[in-house]
Motif scaffolding. Structure first.
Motif, PDB file in Angstrom:
ATOM      1  N   ILE A  23       0.316  13.718  -7.852  1.00 34.69           N
ATOM      2  CA  ILE A  23      -0.129  14.504  -6.706  1.00 34.69           C
ATOM      3  C   ILE A  23      -1.447  15.227  -6.970  1.00 34.69           C
ATOM      4  O   ILE A  23      -2.280  15.371  -6.066  1.00 34.69           O
ATOM      5  CB  ILE A  23       0.971  15.497  -6.293  1.00 34.69           C
ATOM      6  CG1 ILE A  23       2.178  14.735  -5.721  1.00 34.69           C
ATOM      7  CG2 ILE A  23       0.458  16.500  -5.259  1.00 34.69           C
ATOM      8  CD1 ILE A  23       3.383  15.594  -5.458  1.00 34.69           C
ATOM      9  N   THR A  24      -1.666  15.671  -8.210  1.00 39.55           N
ATOM     10  CA  THR A  24      -2.842  16.499  -8.490  1.00 39.55           C
ATOM     11  C   THR A  24      -4.036  15.723  -9.027  1.00 39.55           C
ATOM     12  O   THR A  24      -5.188  16.103  -8.778  1.00 39.55           O
ATOM     13  CB  THR A  24      -2.510  17.627  -9.483  1.00 39.55           C
ATOM     14  OG1 THR A  24      -2.109  17.061 -10.747  1.00 39.55           O
ATOM     15  CG2 THR A  24      -1.403  18.509  -8.949  1.00 39.55           C
ATOM     16  N   LYS A  25      -3.795  14.667  -9.775  1.00 39.85           N
ATOM     17  CA  LYS A  25      -4.911  13.925 -10.397  1.00 39.85           C
ATOM     18  C   LYS A  25      -5.387  12.837  -9.438  1.00 39.85           C
ATOM     19  O   LYS A  25      -5.180  11.638  -9.655  1.00 39.85           O
ATOM     20  CB  LYS A  25      -4.463  13.312 -11.724  1.00 39.85           C
ATOM     21  CG  LYS A  25      -3.774  14.273 -12.680  1.00 39.85           C
ATOM     22  CD  LYS A  25      -4.725  15.273 -13.296  1.00 39.85           C
ATOM     23  CE  LYS A  25      -4.011  16.082 -14.403  1.00 39.85           C
ATOM     24  NZ  LYS A  25      -4.891  17.073 -15.043  1.00 39.85           N
ATOM     25  N   THR A  26      -6.046  13.262  -8.384  1.00 44.60           N
ATOM     26  CA  THR A  26      -6.466  12.356  -7.320  1.00 44.60           C
ATOM     27  C   THR A  26      -7.988  12.329  -7.205  1.00 44.60           C
ATOM     28  O   THR A  26      -8.670  13.266  -7.644  1.00 44.60           O
ATOM     29  CB  THR A  26      -5.859  12.790  -5.978  1.00 44.60           C
ATOM     30  OG1 THR A  26      -6.196  14.170  -5.730  1.00 44.60           O
ATOM     31  CG2 THR A  26      -4.345  12.656  -5.997  1.00 44.60           C
ATOM     32  N   PRO A  27      -8.546  11.263  -6.614  1.00 38.95           N
ATOM     33  CA  PRO A  27     -10.004  11.158  -6.496  1.00 38.95           C
ATOM     34  C   PRO A  27     -10.636  12.291  -5.706  1.00 38.95           C
ATOM     35  O   PRO A  27     -11.745  12.731  -6.012  1.00 38.95           O
ATOM     36  CB  PRO A  27     -10.197   9.811  -5.787  1.00 38.95           C
ATOM     37  CG  PRO A  27      -8.964   9.037  -6.061  1.00 38.95           C
ATOM     38  CD  PRO A  27      -7.858  10.047  -6.135  1.00 38.95           C
ATOM     39  N   VAL A  85      14.516  23.190   3.627  1.00 35.88           N
ATOM     40  CA  VAL A  85      13.801  23.562   2.404  1.00 35.88           C
ATOM     41  C   VAL A  85      12.420  22.936   2.521  1.00 35.88           C
ATOM     42  O   VAL A  85      12.295  21.715   2.621  1.00 35.88           O
ATOM     43  CB  VAL A  85      14.508  23.074   1.136  1.00 35.88           C
ATOM     44  CG1 VAL A  85      13.777  23.595  -0.104  1.00 35.88           C
ATOM     45  CG2 VAL A  85      15.970  23.514   1.114  1.00 35.88           C
ATOM     46  N   GLY A  86      11.380  23.776   2.547  1.00 40.16           N
ATOM     47  CA  GLY A  86      10.045  23.263   2.818  1.00 40.16           C
ATOM     48  C   GLY A  86       9.010  23.683   1.797  1.00 40.16           C
ATOM     49  O   GLY A  86       9.163  24.694   1.097  1.00 40.16           O
ATOM     50  N   ALA A  87       7.935  22.880   1.716  1.00 48.00           N
ATOM     51  CA  ALA A  87       6.792  23.188   0.857  1.00 48.00           C
ATOM     52  C   ALA A  87       5.578  22.461   1.403  1.00 48.00           C
ATOM     53  O   ALA A  87       5.696  21.341   1.906  1.00 48.00           O
ATOM     54  CB  ALA A  87       7.062  22.769  -0.584  1.00 48.00           C
ATOM     55  N   HIS A  88       4.409  23.073   1.293  1.00 45.97           N
ATOM     56  CA  HIS A  88       3.198  22.426   1.816  1.00 45.97           C
ATOM     57  C   HIS A  88       2.495  21.621   0.729  1.00 45.97           C
ATOM     58  O   HIS A  88       2.449  22.041  -0.427  1.00 45.97           O
ATOM     59  CB  HIS A  88       2.249  23.456   2.437  1.00 45.97           C
ATOM     60  CG  HIS A  88       1.584  24.384   1.462  1.00 45.97           C
ATOM     61  ND1 HIS A  88       0.358  24.108   0.876  1.00 45.97           N
ATOM     62  CD2 HIS A  88       1.951  25.590   0.985  1.00 45.97           C
ATOM     63  CE1 HIS A  88       0.009  25.096   0.090  1.00 45.97           C
ATOM     64  NE2 HIS A  88       0.961  26.015   0.134  1.00 45.97           N
ATOM     65  N   TYR A  89       1.920  20.495   1.132  1.00 46.79           N
ATOM     66  CA  TYR A  89       1.274  19.619   0.156  1.00 46.79           C
ATOM     67  C   TYR A  89      -0.249  19.660   0.199  1.00 46.79           C
ATOM     68  O   TYR A  89      -0.919  19.034  -0.633  1.00 46.79           O
ATOM     69  CB  TYR A  89       1.785  18.180   0.280  1.00 46.79           C
ATOM     70  CG  TYR A  89       1.495  17.456   1.573  1.00 46.79           C
ATOM     71  CD1 TYR A  89       0.313  16.748   1.756  1.00 46.79           C
ATOM     72  CD2 TYR A  89       2.437  17.440   2.609  1.00 46.79           C
ATOM     73  CE1 TYR A  89       0.066  16.050   2.932  1.00 46.79           C
ATOM     74  CE2 TYR A  89       2.195  16.742   3.786  1.00 46.79           C
ATOM     75  CZ  TYR A  89       1.015  16.049   3.947  1.00 46.79           C
ATOM     76  OH  TYR A  89       0.776  15.366   5.111  1.00 46.79           O
ATOM     77  N   ALA A 102       1.513  21.938  -5.337  1.00 43.09           N
ATOM     78  CA  ALA A 102       2.173  20.736  -5.847  1.00 43.09           C
ATOM     79  C   ALA A 102       3.516  21.086  -6.474  1.00 43.09           C
ATOM     80  O   ALA A 102       4.467  20.302  -6.395  1.00 43.09           O
ATOM     81  CB  ALA A 102       1.282  20.025  -6.862  1.00 43.09           C
ATOM     82  N   SER A 103       3.610  22.277  -7.057  1.00 49.93           N
ATOM     83  CA  SER A 103       4.873  22.671  -7.685  1.00 49.93           C
ATOM     84  C   SER A 103       6.007  22.707  -6.665  1.00 49.93           C
ATOM     85  O   SER A 103       7.109  22.212  -6.914  1.00 49.93           O
ATOM     86  CB  SER A 103       4.728  24.020  -8.389  1.00 49.93           C
ATOM     87  OG  SER A 103       4.455  25.056  -7.457  1.00 49.93           O
ATOM     88  N   GLY A 104       5.751  23.290  -5.492  1.00 51.95           N
ATOM     89  CA  GLY A 104       6.775  23.335  -4.457  1.00 51.95           C
ATOM     90  C   GLY A 104       7.144  21.965  -3.946  1.00 51.95           C
ATOM     91  O   GLY A 104       8.323  21.658  -3.712  1.00 51.95           O
TER      92      GLY A 104
END
Length: 292
Positions: A23-27, A85-89, A102-104
């Protein structure tokens, strides 16, 4: 019903690290200006959800001519009353956003794996939201507002909502934890080594029940904080939209910028997170969902 300690740890730090890396190591940063990257992230979340959920859906909506997506995984669909149960991306600006959020989101992905095939007393909807961050924060373009309003419009029976907002950053050092009001350190301590259950006054039955069960059964140190919505930070996430529409909701957080000084900075990377403690937070949520 009595509270009991949860079962042995279930969340897997190897899987957590893999999801965080993907999720985090993106272009490009996954912000509103990089729609292709947001869509790739949404597709990844959807694919993981599909491996475990009873059903998966994508809630699309349009902002300024662009289509944005919430991704929803449902479990225990035979039950009428549901828990969200929600989290934003999405992220704020040009950063990886490992803790925020990303943790959520990874919490949702691991919960999906753990919930597969479990007998539940309520339907559980795991929702990955888009557009939580500025410039859309506190607007009706937030993914969580769109989702919460759809529940209200469809008269869905909702028990309550939990927002997973930054659940991976922990510190044992003294003075690693700050507060919106300095005197709070006398009650909550100066070490950022706990997870916080943030409630507002009059948050409702679900928020109280979830907080009590999480605190009594979880393997990680937790502290409940209850205050007025006007207190800075108490409504800084997706739960605010469920509050607006009258639902009982709370936020589960490592307290964001009150602890993690990488907040909204390029330094918010996977390497700064404590995956072992993060796994314990996920286990706590999982165990609580089974008990509700």
């Amino acid at each position: 019903m009595s509270s009991v300690c949860f079962a042995a740890p279930q969340a897997d730090t190897t899987r957590i690290k893999h999801h965080l890396t993907t999720i985090t190591k993106t272009p490009k940063p996954r912000n509103y200006q990089n729609l292709d990257q947001l869509n790739q992230t949404a597709e990844y979340i959807k694919n993981v959800f599909t491996a475990y959920a009873d059903s998966v859906s994508v809630q699309e909506y349009t902002v300024d001519g662009q289509v944005y997506k919430n991704v929803i995984a449902s479990f225990g669909t035979e039950n009428k009353k549901r828990v969200i149960v929600g989290a934003h991306y999405d992220v704020c600006g040009n950063q990886q956003g490992a803790d925020d959020n990303a943790s959520g989101v990874v919490g949702l992905l691991e919960l999906a794996r753990l919930l597969k095939g479990q007998k539940l007393n309520h339907r559980v909807d795991l929702v990955a939201y888009t557009l939580e961050e500025p410039p859309y924060f506190r607007t009706e373009h937030m993914g969580s507002y769109v989702h919460a309003k759809s529940l209200a419009d469809n008269k869905a029976e909702v028990y309550g909502m939990v927002s997973l907002e930054m659940i991976g950053y922990f510190k044992e050092e003294k003075k690693s934890q700050t507060y919106p009001v300095g005197i709070l350190s006398l009650f909550y301590g100066s070490r950022g080594n706990y997870i916080t259950l943030v409630n507002k006054f009059g948050a409702g039955a679900f928020a109280k029940n979830f907080s009590r069960r999480f605190s009594s059964g979880s393997l990680i140190k937790s502290k409940k904080f209850t205050g007025p919505p006007a207190l800075p930070g108490i409504d800084f996430s997706d739960h605010l939209n469920y509050w607006k529409l009258g639902y009982s909701a709370l936020m589960l957080t490592d307290t964001s910028f009150y602890r993690n000084k990488n907040y909204h900075e390029p330094t918010d990377t996977l390497e700064t997170l404590d995956l072992t403690k993060m796994a314990k937070v996920i286990d706590g949520v999982y165990g609580t969902l089974l008990q509700l």
